[in-house]
Design a protein around this motif. Structure first.
Motif, PDB file in Angstrom:
ATOM      1  N   ASP A 116     -58.139 -69.907 -32.723  1.00 14.40           N
ATOM      2  CA  ASP A 116     -58.659 -71.227 -33.087  1.00 14.40           C
ATOM      3  C   ASP A 116     -57.642 -72.321 -32.765  1.00 14.40           C
ATOM      4  O   ASP A 116     -56.440 -72.165 -33.003  1.00 14.40           O
ATOM      5  N   SER A 175     -65.624 -75.760 -29.161  1.00 12.31           N
ATOM      6  CA  SER A 175     -64.701 -75.456 -28.066  1.00 12.31           C
ATOM      7  C   SER A 175     -65.184 -76.124 -26.787  1.00 12.31           C
ATOM      8  O   SER A 175     -66.384 -76.285 -26.571  1.00 12.31           O
ATOM      9  N   VAL A 194     -61.138 -74.782 -29.472  1.00 10.61           N
ATOM     10  CA  VAL A 194     -60.259 -74.436 -28.353  1.00 10.61           C
ATOM     11  C   VAL A 194     -60.562 -75.372 -27.192  1.00 10.61           C
ATOM     12  O   VAL A 194     -61.708 -75.749 -26.960  1.00 10.61           O
ATOM     13  N   TRP A 195     -59.538 -75.732 -26.452  1.00  8.34           N
ATOM     14  CA  TRP A 195     -59.694 -76.542 -25.250  1.00  8.34           C
ATOM     15  C   TRP A 195     -59.126 -75.733 -24.091  1.00  8.34           C
ATOM     16  O   TRP A 195     -57.937 -75.394 -24.076  1.00  8.34           O
TER      17      TRP A 195
END
Length: 181
Positions: free
Chosen positions: A153, A101, A137-138
């Motif tokens: 996710d 992430s 995740v961004w």
């Protein structure tokens, strides 16, 4: 999810103005300061006091300076997690960030939820709600994740979004408050 802070139960009201909690916050401030002034290093680097403070610092993580956390002991980073510069994590409850992430510059993650009654709020009464961020995740720059939120996710949080509700896996959200796009 167990909270690593004495006297703080997830979701129960407590006073954040105790000597024990202030001691924990002072330790976290010292570790964050050490991280801010460390020599620049390659990927996977973190100042030893900060790495030792965190609940988990996964393989090949990178936390850019400056960085701030309230306690550190409740912050659990999976492998290859990246925090860009200027991030803040108020980890009065567990915060778990999944593998790979990426957290954008200036993003904030909050667990502390202050009392609505102004007298109790003035007495330091708050509760701690966990935050879960899935794998891959961004989270864009200056986004804010509020207490009790789960981000699934593969989700993408747009820059500047304020996330007050759970985000489904693979979803994209933007705005204030954040909504699916």
């Amino acid at each position: 999810m167990k909270n690593a802070l004495p006297g703080v139960e997830n979701g129960a009201w407590y006073s954040c103005l105790t000597d024990a909690l202030e001691g924990r916050r002072a330790r976290a401030r010292d570790a964050c300061h050490a991280h801010r002034v460390m020599e620049p290093r390659g990927r996977g680097a973190c100042a030893p006091p900060l790495a030792a403070l965190l609940g988990r610092f996964g393989e090949d993580c990178f936390v850019e300076a400056p960085f701030h956390c309230s306690y550190g002991v409740n912050l659990h980073l999976g492998d290859q997690v990246y925090f860009n510069a200027g991030c803040v994590v108020l980890d009065s409850a567990p915060v778990r960030v999944g593998d790979r992430s990426m957290i954008g510059p200036g993003a904030h993650i909050y667990c502390a939820d202050h009392h609505r009654d102004p007298v109790k709020r003035g007495q330091g009464i708050e509760r701690a709600l966990p935050v879960r961020i899935g794998a891959d995740v961004w989270i864009g720059g200056r986004a804010v994740i509020l207490p009790g939120v789960t981000v699934g996710d593969g989700a993408i949080i747009a820059a500047g979004a304020v996330v007050s509700r759970d985000v489904a896996p693979g979803a994209r959200v933007a705005g204030v408050p954040a909504r699916p796009i």
